[in-house]
Design a protein around this motif. Structure first.
Motif, PDB file in Angstrom:
ATOM      1  N   ARG A  19     -15.343  39.651  18.185  1.00 38.24           N
ATOM      2  CA  ARG A  19     -16.541  40.484  18.107  1.00 38.24           C
ATOM      3  C   ARG A  19     -16.204  41.880  18.618  1.00 38.24           C
ATOM      4  NH1 ARG A  19     -22.527  40.244  20.951  1.00 38.24           N
ATOM      5  NH2 ARG A  19     -21.328  40.941  22.776  1.00 38.24           N
ATOM      6  N   LEU A  20     -16.379  42.841  17.742  1.00 37.28           N
ATOM      7  CA  LEU A  20     -16.170  44.231  18.115  1.00 37.28           C
ATOM      8  C   LEU A  20     -17.491  44.836  18.593  1.00 37.28           C
ATOM      9  CD1 LEU A  20     -13.946  45.489  15.157  1.00 37.28           C
ATOM     10  CD2 LEU A  20     -13.257  44.333  17.271  1.00 37.28           C
ATOM     11  N   SER A  21     -17.376  45.709  19.578  1.00 31.67           N
ATOM     12  CA  SER A  21     -18.546  46.421  20.088  1.00 31.67           C
ATOM     13  C   SER A  21     -18.329  47.913  19.946  1.00 31.67           C
ATOM     14  CB  SER A  21     -18.782  46.090  21.568  1.00 31.67           C
ATOM     15  OG  SER A  21     -19.020  44.722  21.758  1.00 31.67           O
ATOM     16  N   CYS A  22     -19.407  48.633  19.762  1.00 32.93           N
ATOM     17  CA  CYS A  22     -19.363  50.094  19.680  1.00 32.93           C
ATOM     18  C   CYS A  22     -20.487  50.641  20.541  1.00 32.93           C
ATOM     19  CB  CYS A  22     -19.509  50.549  18.233  1.00 32.93           C
ATOM     20  SG  CYS A  22     -19.644  52.345  18.040  1.00 32.93           S
ATOM     21  N   ALA A  23     -20.119  51.159  21.698  1.00 35.07           N
ATOM     22  CA  ALA A  23     -21.103  51.761  22.597  1.00 35.07           C
ATOM     23  C   ALA A  23     -21.321  53.210  22.191  1.00 35.07           C
ATOM     24  CB  ALA A  23     -20.613  51.681  24.037  1.00 35.07           C
ATOM     25  N   VAL A  24     -22.571  53.560  21.986  1.00 36.40           N
ATOM     26  CA  VAL A  24     -22.906  54.871  21.431  1.00 36.40           C
ATOM     27  C   VAL A  24     -23.650  55.716  22.457  1.00 36.40           C
ATOM     28  CG1 VAL A  24     -24.103  56.081  19.577  1.00 36.40           C
ATOM     29  CG2 VAL A  24     -23.062  53.843  19.142  1.00 36.40           C
ATOM     30  N   SER A  25     -23.295  56.957  22.549  1.00 33.99           N
ATOM     31  CA  SER A  25     -24.039  57.922  23.351  1.00 33.99           C
ATOM     32  C   SER A  25     -24.252  59.172  22.516  1.00 33.99           C
ATOM     33  CB  SER A  25     -23.297  58.257  24.643  1.00 33.99           C
ATOM     34  OG  SER A  25     -22.025  58.795  24.378  1.00 33.99           O
ATOM     35  N   GLY A  26     -25.360  59.849  22.768  1.00 40.54           N
ATOM     36  CA  GLY A  26     -25.655  61.077  22.049  1.00 40.54           C
ATOM     37  C   GLY A  26     -26.461  60.910  20.772  1.00 40.54           C
ATOM     38  N   ARG A  27     -26.679  59.661  20.356  1.00 40.88           N
ATOM     39  CA  ARG A  27     -27.576  59.379  19.236  1.00 40.88           C
ATOM     40  C   ARG A  27     -28.101  57.967  19.412  1.00 40.88           C
ATOM     41  NH1 ARG A  27     -24.931  60.544  13.895  1.00 40.88           N
ATOM     42  NH2 ARG A  27     -27.006  60.088  13.108  1.00 40.88           N
ATOM     43  N   PHE A  28     -29.260  57.704  18.823  1.00 38.89           N
ATOM     44  CA  PHE A  28     -29.872  56.382  18.970  1.00 38.89           C
ATOM     45  C   PHE A  28     -29.512  55.508  17.777  1.00 38.89           C
ATOM     46  CE2 PHE A  28     -32.119  57.225  22.730  1.00 38.89           C
ATOM     47  CZ  PHE A  28     -32.667  58.492  22.658  1.00 38.89           C
ATOM     48  N   VAL A  29     -28.942  54.340  18.056  1.00 42.06           N
ATOM     49  CA  VAL A  29     -28.585  53.431  16.964  1.00 42.06           C
ATOM     50  C   VAL A  29     -29.835  52.923  16.264  1.00 42.06           C
ATOM     51  CG1 VAL A  29     -26.430  52.798  18.110  1.00 42.06           C
ATOM     52  CG2 VAL A  29     -28.454  51.351  18.419  1.00 42.06           C
ATOM     53  N   SER A  30     -30.968  52.924  16.973  1.00 43.65           N
ATOM     54  CA  SER A  30     -32.206  52.412  16.383  1.00 43.65           C
ATOM     55  C   SER A  30     -32.718  53.310  15.261  1.00 43.65           C
ATOM     56  CB  SER A  30     -33.284  52.293  17.464  1.00 43.65           C
ATOM     57  OG  SER A  30     -33.521  53.564  18.061  1.00 43.65           O
ATOM     58  N   SER A  31     -32.336  54.545  15.252  1.00 45.02           N
ATOM     59  CA  SER A  31     -32.812  55.488  14.231  1.00 45.02           C
ATOM     60  C   SER A  31     -31.677  56.049  13.390  1.00 45.02           C
ATOM     61  CB  SER A  31     -33.586  56.634  14.888  1.00 45.02           C
ATOM     62  OG  SER A  31     -32.779  57.294  15.842  1.00 45.02           O
ATOM     63  N   SER A  32     -30.534  55.370  13.426  1.00 46.72           N
ATOM     64  CA  SER A  32     -29.363  55.839  12.681  1.00 46.72           C
ATOM     65  C   SER A  32     -28.834  54.720  11.795  1.00 46.72           C
ATOM     66  CB  SER A  32     -28.242  56.266  13.632  1.00 46.72           C
ATOM     67  OG  SER A  32     -28.651  57.279  14.517  1.00 46.72           O
ATOM     68  N   SER A  33     -28.197  55.090  10.729  1.00 47.65           N
ATOM     69  CA  SER A  33     -27.399  54.133   9.980  1.00 47.65           C
ATOM     70  C   SER A  33     -26.012  54.120  10.595  1.00 47.65           C
ATOM     71  CB  SER A  33     -27.329  54.532   8.507  1.00 47.65           C
ATOM     72  OG  SER A  33     -28.573  54.322   7.885  1.00 47.65           O
ATOM     73  N   MET A  34     -25.582  52.946  11.014  1.00 44.94           N
ATOM     74  CA  MET A  34     -24.299  52.782  11.684  1.00 44.94           C
ATOM     75  C   MET A  34     -23.397  51.889  10.849  1.00 44.94           C
ATOM     76  SD  MET A  34     -24.863  54.547  14.434  1.00 44.94           S
ATOM     77  CE  MET A  34     -23.401  54.092  15.373  1.00 44.94           C
ATOM     78  N   GLY A  35     -22.101  52.031  11.050  1.00 44.09           N
ATOM     79  CA  GLY A  35     -21.207  51.221  10.232  1.00 44.09           C
ATOM     80  C   GLY A  35     -19.860  50.979  10.874  1.00 44.09           C
ATOM     81  N   TRP A  36     -19.071  50.175  10.181  1.00 41.66           N
ATOM     82  CA  TRP A  36     -17.694  49.894  10.551  1.00 41.66           C
ATOM     83  C   TRP A  36     -16.805  50.134   9.343  1.00 41.66           C
ATOM     84  CZ3 TRP A  36     -16.068  48.774  15.443  1.00 41.66           C
ATOM     85  CH2 TRP A  36     -17.031  48.384  16.365  1.00 41.66           C
TER      86      TRP A  36
END
Length: 122
Positions: A19-36
């Protein structure tokens, strides 16, 4: 400043899971399209999976049914659960923020992480 920090990569035998994790700062994952995305040696960076702000998910054909993308809004973190891993999944995996999607395919990325190595032995 947006930062994406991946973790969870490593060496695993074929058939195993990571399981890979991506900790995000400076933008909200709840309002962004995120990907791998992933990049194997000598190959171009390739799309793996994406999750939109509305919880729609998209996958590359090669990982459908084996990989699952998800996010934890409270932790502002995106995950990639990888099951039934194959040697051909060996690559550096990159977290992506602000993924533009067109017809379910990536059309641009605003932010990249530094990548985490996944190696699957046969």
């Amino acid at each position: 400043q947006v930062q994406l920090v991946e973790s969870g990569g490593g060496l695993v035998q074929a058939g195993g899971s990571l399981r890979l994790s991506c900790a995000v700062s400076g933008r909200f994952v709840s309002s962004s399209s995120m990907g791998w995305f992933r990049q194997a040696p000598g190959a171009a960076r390739a799309f793996v999976a994406a999750i939109t702000w509305s919880d729609s998910t998209y996958y590359a054909e090669s990982v459908k049914g084996r990989f699952t993308i998800s996010r934890d809004n409270a932790k502002n973190t995106v995950y990639l659960q990888m099951n039934k891993l194959k040697p051909e999944d060996t690559a550096v995996y990159f977290c992506a923020g602000g993924v533009a999607l067109l017809g379910g395919r990536p059309n641009g990325v605003e932010n990249w992480g530094q990548g985490t190595q996944v190696t699957v032995s046969s």
